[in-house]
Design a protein around this motif. Sequence first.
Motif, short mmCIF file in Angstrom:
data_model
loop_
_atom_site.label_atom_id
_atom_site.label_comp_id
_atom_site.label_asym_id
_atom_site.label_seq_id
_atom_site.Cartn_x
_atom_site.Cartn_y
_atom_site.Cartn_z
N LYS A 28 27.72 10.85 -2.41
CA LYS A 28 26.27 10.85 -2.52
C LYS A 28 25.66 12.03 -1.76
CE LYS A 28 23.98 6.99 -2.31
NZ LYS A 28 23.29 5.75 -1.86
N PHE A 29 26.21 12.34 -0.61
CA PHE A 29 25.66 13.42 0.20
C PHE A 29 26.13 14.79 -0.26
CE2 PHE A 29 24.85 9.95 3.17
CZ PHE A 29 23.59 10.29 3.64
N GLU A 30 27.10 14.84 -1.14
CA GLU A 30 27.61 16.12 -1.61
C GLU A 30 27.03 16.53 -2.96
OE1 GLU A 30 31.83 15.66 -1.63
OE2 GLU A 30 32.03 16.12 0.52
N THR A 31 26.15 15.73 -3.52
CA THR A 31 25.53 16.07 -4.79
C THR A 31 24.46 17.13 -4.59
OG1 THR A 31 23.81 14.36 -4.60
CG2 THR A 31 25.91 13.72 -5.61
N ASN A 32 24.06 17.76 -5.68
CA ASN A 32 23.01 18.77 -5.63
C ASN A 32 21.64 18.18 -5.92
OD1 ASN A 32 24.73 20.98 -5.03
ND2 ASN A 32 25.36 21.06 -7.18
N GLY A 33 21.59 16.87 -6.10
CA GLY A 33 20.32 16.22 -6.37
C GLY A 33 19.83 15.44 -5.16
N PRO A 34 18.65 14.86 -5.23
CA PRO A 34 18.10 14.06 -4.14
C PRO A 34 19.01 12.90 -3.78
CG PRO A 34 16.44 14.48 -5.82
CD PRO A 34 17.75 14.91 -6.40
N VAL A 35 19.01 12.52 -2.53
CA VAL A 35 19.84 11.42 -2.04
C VAL A 35 18.95 10.21 -1.77
CG1 VAL A 35 21.40 10.65 -0.21
CG2 VAL A 35 21.47 13.04 -1.00
N LYS A 36 19.26 9.11 -2.42
CA LYS A 36 18.51 7.88 -2.23
C LYS A 36 19.23 6.99 -1.23
CE LYS A 36 15.37 8.53 -5.54
NZ LYS A 36 13.90 8.53 -5.32
N LEU A 37 18.50 6.53 -0.22
CA LEU A 37 19.06 5.65 0.80
C LEU A 37 18.23 4.38 0.91
CD1 LEU A 37 19.72 8.30 3.61
CD2 LEU A 37 21.38 7.39 1.97
N PHE A 38 18.84 3.36 1.50
CA PHE A 38 18.15 2.09 1.76
C PHE A 38 17.46 1.55 0.51
CE2 PHE A 38 18.13 4.46 5.84
CZ PHE A 38 18.97 3.63 6.55
N ASN A 39 18.25 1.44 -0.56
CA ASN A 39 17.75 0.88 -1.82
C ASN A 39 16.55 1.64 -2.36
OD1 ASN A 39 19.68 -1.26 -1.89
ND2 ASN A 39 18.45 -2.39 -0.40
N GLY A 40 16.58 2.96 -2.18
CA GLY A 40 15.53 3.80 -2.73
C GLY A 40 14.31 3.97 -1.87
N ARG A 41 14.28 3.34 -0.71
CA ARG A 41 13.09 3.45 0.15
C ARG A 41 12.99 4.81 0.84
NH1 ARG A 41 13.70 -1.43 4.04
NH2 ARG A 41 15.89 -1.13 3.48
N VAL A 42 14.10 5.51 0.90
CA VAL A 42 14.13 6.84 1.52
C VAL A 42 14.79 7.81 0.54
CG1 VAL A 42 15.08 8.26 3.37
CG2 VAL A 42 14.19 5.97 3.88
N THR A 43 14.17 8.96 0.36
CA THR A 43 14.74 10.01 -0.49
C THR A 43 14.89 11.28 0.33
OG1 THR A 43 13.68 9.10 -2.48
CG2 THR A 43 14.48 11.36 -2.59
N LEU A 44 16.11 11.81 0.37
CA LEU A 44 16.39 13.04 1.11
C LEU A 44 16.62 14.19 0.15
CD1 LEU A 44 18.95 11.79 3.79
CD2 LEU A 44 16.52 12.20 4.11
N PRO A 45 16.24 15.41 0.54
CA PRO A 45 16.58 16.58 -0.27
C PRO A 45 18.10 16.75 -0.31
CG PRO A 45 14.89 17.09 1.36
CD PRO A 45 15.44 15.76 1.72
N PRO A 46 18.62 17.45 -1.31
CA PRO A 46 20.07 17.69 -1.38
C PRO A 46 20.60 18.37 -0.13
CG PRO A 46 18.98 18.37 -3.41
CD PRO A 46 17.89 18.06 -2.42
N ARG A 47 21.79 17.99 0.28
CA ARG A 47 22.50 18.61 1.40
C ARG A 47 21.70 18.55 2.70
NH1 ARG A 47 27.59 19.76 -1.03
NH2 ARG A 47 27.15 20.11 -3.22
N SER A 48 21.00 17.47 2.92
CA SER A 48 20.17 17.35 4.14
C SER A 48 21.01 17.31 5.41
CB SER A 48 19.31 16.08 4.05
OG SER A 48 18.35 16.20 3.04
N PHE A 49 22.16 16.64 5.36
CA PHE A 49 23.00 16.50 6.55
C PHE A 49 24.43 16.95 6.21
CE2 PHE A 49 19.72 13.12 7.05
CZ PHE A 49 19.10 13.63 8.19
N PRO A 50 24.68 18.24 6.19
CA PRO A 50 26.00 18.74 5.78
C PRO A 50 27.12 18.46 6.78
CG PRO A 50 24.63 20.54 6.54
CD PRO A 50 23.74 19.33 6.48
#
Length: 218
Positions: free
Chosen positions: A131-153
């Motif tokens: 999930k964290f290695e994709t080039n798209g947005p990262v959805k966490l906590f059942n969609g309540r949080v959306t991170l930009p791609p590669r936020s925490f490499p």
Amino acid sequence: MRLIDPIFIVTLIAIGQACADDKVCLGCHAMMLQFLSKEQGHPAMTLGCGTCHVDHAQSSATNRFGHFLTAAPSELCVTCHAEITKKEFVHEPVEKDWTLCHSPHASLKEGLRAQGNALCLECHSDALKAKFETNGPVKLFNGRVTLPPRSFPNLHLLALQNDRGHPVSNHPVLRKQDAEWPALSCIVCHRPHGADKSASLLVTETEDFVPLCERCHK
């Protein structure tokens, strides 16, 4: 303009926790009343919506930081919680956006995105590596949080099975207290926000693990 339900105003006066300007906000954002009326809200809410948000009803309002915030989330939180950022090592979500782990309107306990180890493992479980290695947005906590791609490499990922496997193979990461051992969870060993002398955010705030291990293995 949407009419304000009188019950909103009556509730606000009764609880005495929102300033007059907030009545207009709550005309549309009525869900915020649940935090005020049940005393489950973030203390900053008693200062009024304008403490953190610009009035987006005004034509000149900008949404530079999202949610019509007056500043970036990390900057806003620091105005009241400055002591957390004074540590030598600071957890990366604290540096970027505190609302990754905390709902900004709810109280500390009620506002955590998840409870116990589930909060930490939302990012630190190797099951989420892809999930964290994709080039798209990262959805966490059942969609309540959306991170930009590669936020925490540089995430430290844990390969756990049946709540075991960190910091060494078969070591428990979750355990209830019993006659032989104390309770164990992520925050028993790690500080969630920051620590001095410890890049691993150990609660002992030491460079090595020995003082931490000796708390149980005497």
